[in-house]
Design an enzyme around this catalytic site. Structure first.
Site, PDB file in Angstrom:
ATOM      1  N   GLU A  24      46.832 -80.095   1.765  1.00 59.83           N
ATOM      2  CA  GLU A  24      48.000 -80.659   2.447  1.00 59.83           C
ATOM      3  C   GLU A  24      48.767 -81.547   1.468  1.00 59.83           C
ATOM      4  O   GLU A  24      48.276 -82.604   1.063  1.00 59.83           O
ATOM      5  CB  GLU A  24      47.560 -81.471   3.661  1.00 59.83           C
ATOM      6  CG  GLU A  24      48.705 -82.196   4.362  1.00 59.83           C
ATOM      7  CD  GLU A  24      48.231 -83.171   5.423  1.00 59.83           C
ATOM      8  OE1 GLU A  24      48.996 -84.110   5.747  1.00 59.83           O
ATOM      9  OE2 GLU A  24      47.105 -83.012   5.923  1.00 59.83           O
ATOM     10  N   ARG A  67      55.980 -87.254   1.003  1.00 58.35           N
ATOM     11  CA  ARG A  67      56.178 -88.678   0.763  1.00 58.35           C
ATOM     12  C   ARG A  67      56.824 -88.967  -0.585  1.00 58.35           C
ATOM     13  O   ARG A  67      57.090 -90.122  -0.899  1.00 58.35           O
ATOM     14  CB  ARG A  67      54.833 -89.413   0.846  1.00 58.35           C
ATOM     15  CG  ARG A  67      54.126 -89.245   2.188  1.00 58.35           C
ATOM     16  CD  ARG A  67      52.795 -89.968   2.218  1.00 58.35           C
ATOM     17  NE  ARG A  67      52.006 -89.571   3.367  1.00 58.35           N
ATOM     18  CZ  ARG A  67      50.767 -89.990   3.614  1.00 58.35           C
ATOM     19  NH1 ARG A  67      50.192 -90.843   2.774  1.00 58.35           N
ATOM     20  NH2 ARG A  67      50.107 -89.570   4.672  1.00 58.35           N
ATOM     21  N   LYS A  73      45.422 -82.957  14.936  1.00 51.03           N
ATOM     22  CA  LYS A  73      45.051 -83.971  13.965  1.00 51.03           C
ATOM     23  C   LYS A  73      44.824 -85.286  14.719  1.00 51.03           C
ATOM     24  O   LYS A  73      45.670 -85.677  15.528  1.00 51.03           O
ATOM     25  CB  LYS A  73      46.175 -84.132  12.939  1.00 51.03           C
ATOM     26  CG  LYS A  73      46.018 -85.292  11.966  1.00 51.03           C
ATOM     27  CD  LYS A  73      47.236 -85.356  11.049  1.00 51.03           C
ATOM     28  CE  LYS A  73      47.174 -86.525  10.096  1.00 51.03           C
ATOM     29  NZ  LYS A  73      48.311 -86.552   9.156  1.00 51.03           N
TER      30      LYS A  73
END
Length: 218
Positions: free
Chosen positions: A49, A53, A137
């Site tokens: 993943e 950011r 998640k």
């Protein structure tokens, strides 16, 4: 006939079952993307993943998707429709969000990219179940209640399976993976900033191999 949401949920489940840990990666330099991904795959951790950011994230996803055999690269920190479109165009195979919003879920319905949505409460988990999501998640895992909270959800919410992420380490991952409703955990400890900046790919491969040994707990 399988519905579109169920088909995408099956794809998410397949990703979650690839390895006991999905690395949560923050890439600042796209040049690190390929050797980092190859080190993870060599260590037995194929699902990666890459979080949105940094400005380098989409280029990193694009490079890994095109050039790293065995890698299943996804995108993290997805917040809306534009993130889903950009990630799919870059070659991402799955998307992960820190939480949910009606607009994000509507966008996910219209996207071919499978979504692993974030939930921190039973109410959020129930809302996602109503929308057809069975794989979630759990974020932020440790601050939100840790493995004890997930254990408490197992009986009233038996349909759900989780990838807890947030504050988990190699030492604490076993507590989560031992639960019947956990398929994998997410963690940033496999790709620490110091090893990425130093180009310590052997060190990252070693961390991946240590994480992969957790599969016996599932």
């Amino acid at each position: 006939m399988t519905s579109p949401i169920e088909h995408k949920q099956q794809q998410v489940e397949a990703v979650m079952r690839l390895a006991p840990v999905i690395p949560v990666v923050v890439i600042h330099d796209v040049k690190a993307a390929l050797p980092m991904a190859r080190a993870l795959v060599a260590g037995g951790i194929p699902a990666i993943e890459v979080t949105l950011r940094t400005p380098a994230a989409l280029d990193a996803i694009r490079a890994i998707a095109a050039e790293v055999e065995g890698a299943v690269v996804g995108v993290g920190t997805v917040l809306g429709a534009s993130d889903l479109r950009a990630a799919q165009d870059a070659g991402a195979r799955f998307a992960v969000s820190p939480g949910i919003s009606p607009r994000l879920l509507d966008a996910a319905d219209d996207s071919a990219l499978p979504l692993l949505p974030g939930a921190a409460t039973a109410s959020e988990a129930m809302s996602l179940l109503e929308r057809g999501y069975r794989h979630l998640k759990f974020f932020p895992a440790v601050p939100a209640g840790g493995h004890k909270l997930l254990a408490a959800w197992a009986s009233p919410l038996p349909q759900l399976r989780f990838c807890p992420t947030g504050g988990i380490s190699l030492a604490s991952a076993a507590d989560f993976l031992a639960l019947p409703n956990v398929l994998c955990v997410g963690g940033s400890w496999l790709t620490p900033a110091d090893k990425l900046s130093a180009g310590d790919w052997a060190g990252i491969e070693l961390l991946a191999r240590e994480a992969n040994e957790l599969r016996e707990l599932r």
